[in-house]
Design a protein around this motif. Structure first.
Motif, mmCIF file in Angstrom:
data_model
loop_
_atom_site.group_PDB
_atom_site.id
_atom_site.type_symbol
_atom_site.label_atom_id
_atom_site.label_comp_id
_atom_site.label_asym_id
_atom_site.label_seq_id
_atom_site.Cartn_x
_atom_site.Cartn_y
_atom_site.Cartn_z
ATOM 1 N N ASP A 145 0.830 -1.209 0.000
ATOM 2 C CA ASP A 145 0.000 0.000 0.000
ATOM 3 C C ASP A 145 0.864 1.258 0.000
ATOM 4 O O ASP A 145 0.564 2.248 -0.685
ATOM 5 C CB ASP A 145 -0.924 0.006 1.226
ATOM 6 N N ILE A 146 1.944 1.194 0.805
ATOM 7 C CA ILE A 146 2.848 2.348 0.855
ATOM 8 C C ILE A 146 3.511 2.566 -0.504
ATOM 9 O O ILE A 146 3.604 3.694 -1.000
ATOM 10 C CB ILE A 146 3.920 2.148 1.954
ATOM 11 N N VAL A 147 3.958 1.465 -1.134
ATOM 12 C CA VAL A 147 4.578 1.559 -2.461
ATOM 13 C C VAL A 147 3.609 2.186 -3.452
ATOM 14 O O VAL A 147 3.979 3.071 -4.243
ATOM 15 C CB VAL A 147 5.026 0.157 -2.950
ATOM 16 N N SER A 148 2.340 1.751 -3.417
ATOM 17 C CA SER A 148 1.333 2.280 -4.340
ATOM 18 C C SER A 148 1.125 3.775 -4.144
ATOM 19 O O SER A 148 1.066 4.553 -5.110
ATOM 20 C CB SER A 148 0.014 1.529 -4.158
ATOM 21 N N GLU A 149 1.014 4.200 -2.875
ATOM 22 C CA GLU A 149 0.796 5.620 -2.588
ATOM 23 C C GLU A 149 1.999 6.470 -2.997
ATOM 24 O O GLU A 149 1.852 7.542 -3.593
ATOM 25 C CB GLU A 149 0.507 5.821 -1.095
ATOM 26 N N ILE A 150 3.200 5.957 -2.686
ATOM 27 C CA ILE A 150 4.418 6.707 -3.023
ATOM 28 C C ILE A 150 4.552 6.831 -4.539
ATOM 29 O O ILE A 150 4.865 7.899 -5.081
ATOM 30 C CB ILE A 150 5.669 6.024 -2.430
ATOM 31 N N ARG A 151 4.287 5.729 -5.249
ATOM 32 C CA ARG A 151 4.420 5.736 -6.707
ATOM 33 C C ARG A 151 3.449 6.734 -7.336
ATOM 34 O O ARG A 151 3.806 7.481 -8.243
ATOM 35 C CB ARG A 151 4.179 4.323 -7.242
ATOM 36 N N ASN A 152 2.209 6.734 -6.843
ATOM 37 C CA ASN A 152 1.209 7.675 -7.378
ATOM 38 C C ASN A 152 1.553 9.119 -7.025
ATOM 39 O O ASN A 152 1.335 10.043 -7.825
ATOM 40 C CB ASN A 152 -0.181 7.336 -6.835
ATOM 41 N N ASP A 153 2.090 9.318 -5.829
ATOM 42 C CA ASP A 153 2.383 10.675 -5.362
ATOM 43 C C ASP A 153 3.606 11.257 -6.074
ATOM 44 O O ASP A 153 3.591 12.416 -6.499
ATOM 45 C CB ASP A 153 2.614 10.649 -3.849
ATOM 46 N N PHE A 154 4.654 10.471 -6.248
ATOM 47 C CA PHE A 154 5.884 10.975 -6.848
ATOM 48 C C PHE A 154 5.752 11.104 -8.365
ATOM 49 O O PHE A 154 6.365 11.977 -8.967
ATOM 50 C CB PHE A 154 7.062 10.060 -6.507
ATOM 51 N N GLY A 155 4.963 10.227 -8.986
ATOM 52 C CA GLY A 155 4.697 10.337 -10.417
ATOM 53 C C GLY A 155 5.809 9.804 -11.300
ATOM 54 O O GLY A 155 6.670 9.015 -10.870
ATOM 55 N N ARG A 156 5.795 10.246 -12.563
ATOM 56 C CA ARG A 156 6.723 9.748 -13.584
ATOM 57 C C ARG A 156 8.171 10.076 -13.227
ATOM 58 O O ARG A 156 8.459 11.131 -12.690
ATOM 59 C CB ARG A 156 6.375 10.391 -14.930
#
Length: 548
Positions: A116-127
């Motif tokens: 869940d943390i990986v998913s949130e970080i990936r979405n938040d930091f972006g490309r």
């Protein structure tokens, strides 16, 4: 034929008068002195032709943008963003910190929540960010391509801001451009006529981190010691979470004397310098030698500033510049989009600060790799030697043409003089900068112009030797030489265009003068010379010989 000649003569006369008017036109309402006084004529000429750094003197600087700072700022912003996002989603974490530039580490106590943390970080930091699990840690890394993109963007942004600051100095024909290969992040700055390079260096690289913050209610402005200010901070609602202590250097109220100390201010700024639309230095309304900066805010910031000042009439507002409080005036009434920054500024420091605020903050610090100052006396020597070389070359060419081609040489000399007039007019029209290599371009243009006449004259001689009458020999000479002239000029112009596209300041100056001279030469060598021959042949019914 007579009418055709008159039309061609009229065109040449209009072009000549227009060229002279462009070169010598005054920048004020013309008077007789502008056309009769040699000193005034020279002054008008100097005003119209912009001289480059190597002729006028000035400063040459090479800066390198410290792009690591940009990546470090982005990394730290993502650290704070990750903390906020994980708290918002109620995801457990022990710590979020940066591990070098472009690398964020999240320590998680519960590995079952890692996905869940990986998913949130990936979405938040972006490309541009890759996020991976490493045991109890989640590591986000900015890839090299994204880092290079951010570095290039920061360099281009710094170049634009530096260019704005240079232009605000009123420098004539400055050069601001990127220099060096991929990954160097260097900016070249050349400022002709600038005689205070230290002031320019300080202004070009100055920080402009401006914030307007409310002073904590009921606190002293300023406190005499930092301990006293920190003690007052602890009594404020929220304490260190909402307030901070800033060093104070300036005036405590409108017209107050210079003081030093410490001030307790809110952490969140009401508005920042990034939201500023205009800034101008002017003498303080309280007289003396003090200056202040009048500023104007953009739409959203003006609305927010108006709401805040309306609710805090009687409170103090701190003007925080580069982490120092410059002044803390009392809010006397609601302020919308305009205000003043006071703080015992001199005229020069106020003008420099206003310039910095108008141009915006640099994305990262820039260091000076190279600095050269060209003195005006050296530039004057270059001008004198360049003019001497041009005049000597011109006189040598004139003597040769008159000696070798006799009467027809006069034709070539007239075309050559008009060529130089049109060349100077082109430089003035396009606001081109004349550099030392540019003078070399002028000298080369003289040679190219004479070369065209030589081609034409030799063709005419050849036709005369073959038994053609004068009129037919002249006609065939121009026709046969025309394609050769076009070929030589086009190939040289193409080469000059490549010099302009891929060269830097002085090389581009050489290319500009060369192209302008060649284009003028196509007109003078073909159209003007032909007209002179037509006029000569039309003077009598049949011309038996030609002085050539």
């Amino acid at each position: 034929m007579q009418k055709k000649i008159q039309t061609r003569v009229l065109i040449i006369a209009l072009v000549t008068i227009g060229g002279l008017a462009i070169v010598f036109r005054p920048h004020h309402k013309p008077t007789m002195r502008d056309f009769t006084s040699w000193s005034q004529i020279k002054l008008n000429l100097a005003d119209n032709i912009h001289l480059g750094l190597d002729l006028k003197g000035g400063s040459h600087l090479v800066l390198q943008v410290q792009t690591d700072e940009v990546i470090r700022k982005i990394t730290q912003q993502n650290v704070e963003s990750a903390k906020s996002k994980l708290r918002e989603k109620n995801l457990p974490f022990e710590e979020v910190h940066s591990d070098g530039i472009g690398r964020v580490v999240v320590l998680a106590p519960d590995s079952s929540k890692n996905s869940d943390i990986v998913s949130e970080i990936r979405n938040d930091f972006g490309r541009g960010w890759s996020v991976d699990e490493h045991g109890s840690s989640i590591v986000a890394t900015m890839d090299d391509a994204t880092q290079n993109e951010q570095r290039d963007r920061a360099t281009d942004q710094a170049k634009a801001i530096i260019e704005n600051r240079v232009n605000a100095f009123g420098v004539t024909e400055p050069t601001v451009q990127r220099q060096g290969g991929q990954g160097t992040y260097q900016i070249l700055v050349q400022m002709p006529g600038v005689d205070d390079p230290e002031r320019v260096k300080n202004t070009l690289n100055a920080d402009s981190n401006l914030e307007l913050k409310l002073v904590a209610k009921g606190t002293q402005v300023p406190f005499p010691t930092k301990d006293a200010a920190e003690g007052a901070l602890k009594t404020q609602p929220g304490g260190e979470a909402n307030y901070e202590v800033k060093q104070f250097r300036g005036s405590s109220d409108e017209g107050g004397a210079g003081r030093e100390g410490w001030v307790v201010v809110e952490k969140t700024a009401v508005v920042t310098g990034l939201e500023m639309r205009a800034a101008e230095a002017r003498q303080s309304q309280y007289g003396g030698n003090n200056y202040e900066i009048d500023f104007q805010l953009a739409g959203d910031a003006a609305t927010r500033f108006g709401d805040t000042t309306g609710k805090h009439i009687g409170d103090s507002l701190a003007i925080v510049l580069n982490d120092e409080v410059k002044s803390a005036p009392t809010i006397q009434g609601q302020i919308h989009d305009r205000g003043q920054i006071t703080g015992n500024f001199t005229k020069k420091s106020a003008e420099d600060l206003a310039l910095i605020l108008r141009s915006g903050a640099l994305p990262a610090k820039a260091v000076y790799l190279e600095e050269r100052t060209v003195g005006p006396s050296l530039g004057a020597d270059s001008i004198r030697q360049g003019v001497t070389a041009s005049v000597a070359g011109l006189l040598a060419v004139i003597v040769f043409m008159l000696f070798y081609y006799r009467g027809s040489g006069i034709n070539a000399v007239l075309a050559l003089v008009l060529n130089l007039i049109l060349l100077l007019a082109a430089l003035v029209m396009f606001s081109a900068t004349l550099t030392l290599p540019g003078i070399a371009g002028v000298i080369l243009t003289i040679g190219m112009a004479v070369d065209s006449n030589v081609l034409i004259f030799e063709r005419i001689r050849e036709e005369l030797r073959n038994g053609k009458v004068v009129a037919s020999a002249v006609d065939q000479g121009f026709k046969k030489a025309f394609l050769t002239i076009i070929d030589t000029h086009v190939t040289t112009i193409v080469s000059a265009i490549f010099l302009f596209v891929f060269g830097t300041g002085p090389i581009r100056g050489f290319a500009v003068t060369l192209v302008a001279g060649l284009l003028a030469n196509l007109f003078t060598a073909v159209f003007v010379s032909r007209t002179i021959f037509m006029w000569h042949l039309n003077r009598s019914a049949r011309v038996e010989s030609l002085s050539i």
